[in-house]
Design an enzyme around this catalytic site. Structure first.
Site, short mmCIF file in Angstrom:
data_model
loop_
_atom_site.label_atom_id
_atom_site.label_comp_id
_atom_site.label_asym_id
_atom_site.label_seq_id
_atom_site.Cartn_x
_atom_site.Cartn_y
_atom_site.Cartn_z
N LYS A 22 21.61 30.66 37.63
CA LYS A 22 21.17 29.82 36.51
C LYS A 22 21.71 30.34 35.18
CE LYS A 22 16.77 30.77 37.13
NZ LYS A 22 16.67 31.64 38.31
N ARG A 24 9.89 38.56 43.58
CA ARG A 24 10.28 37.43 42.72
C ARG A 24 10.60 36.20 43.56
NH1 ARG A 24 15.03 40.25 39.85
NH2 ARG A 24 15.41 38.28 38.78
#
Ligand code: AMP
Length: 213
Positions: A13, A170
């Site tokens: 990203k 995560r």
């Protein structure tokens, strides 16, 4: 035009957001970068965020939304690339509310997908510039001089949350909380999914194709 770039940690990203902002006159809003700046400057927000980041957990929505409102209030650019924000339904609702107040909206929601094994491989080899946040990978995009940023000459470092146990945490958080955003946005948007294993340049071409349609 406002674009949300979402996906698991390590899906690219940040790299794609940087590429897009370098080609379009857009703002890049990465909550992760904002928190890391606060941590470096030892601000109260940084102190609060650090304990969550180090454990691979999400910073509470109210803190994230305060940072986002502050960014939106000062943004002068014609479009924004939202990188890693929103990450929960609460944040998405908060963002919709603020954008609404400014007669603005999200135009594209793009998810970059990547399997967990590839995420671990990529993130343990990731190095980031302390100064300009440029991203490197020791395996497929090493810096010209070890430890030094090609772009600004800044020092490269390994993020404290890019260790295998924290990466796994995560990823669990992504699966448990962020993936649900697909259903949230599906109600109002078409969701675009891109295969993150395609590599940086091809993923970028896919994104450009979408937004130029
Ligand atoms: P990133 O740089 O996007 O990988 O974010 C690094 C870490 O910052 C995440 O693992 C979270 O702990 C925190 N963080 C970044 N963005 C958010 C967000 N939108 N909501 C909650 N926590 C966030």
């Amino acid at each position: 035009m406002n674009i949300i770039l979402s996906g698991p940690p390590g899906s690219g990203k940040g790299t794609q957001a940087e590429l897009l902002t370098s080609q379009l006159n857009y703002a890049h809003f990465s909550t992760g970068n904002v928190f890391r700046d606060h941590i470096t400057r030892k601000t109260p927000i940084g102190e609060q965020a650090q304990k969550y980041i180090n454990q691979g957990k999400l910073v509470p929505d109210d803190v994230v939304l305060d940072v986002a409102k502050d960014f939106l209030a000062h943004n002068q650019k014609p479009g924004i690339i939202f990188d890693g924000f929103p990450r929960t339904i609460g944040q998405a609702q908060g963002l919709d509310k603020v954008l609404n107040e400014w007669q603005n909206k999200i135009d594209f929601v793009i998810f970059i997908e990547l399997p967990e094994t590839e995420i671990i491989k990529r993130l343990t080899a990731r190095r980031t510039c302390l100064t300009c946040h440029a991203i490197y990978n020791l395996d497929f995009k090493p810096p010209r001089k070890p430890g030094i940023c090609d772009v600004c000459g800044g020092k490269l470092y390994q993020r404290s949350d890019d260790t295998e146990p924290v990466i796994k945490q995560r990823f669990m958080v992504y699966e448990g909380q962020t993936r649900a955003l697909k259903d949230y946005y599906k109600k109002t948007h078409h969701i675009y999914e891109i295969d993150g294993t395609l590599g940086k340049d091809q993923v970028f071409q896919e994104i450009v194709k979408l937004i130029k349609k």
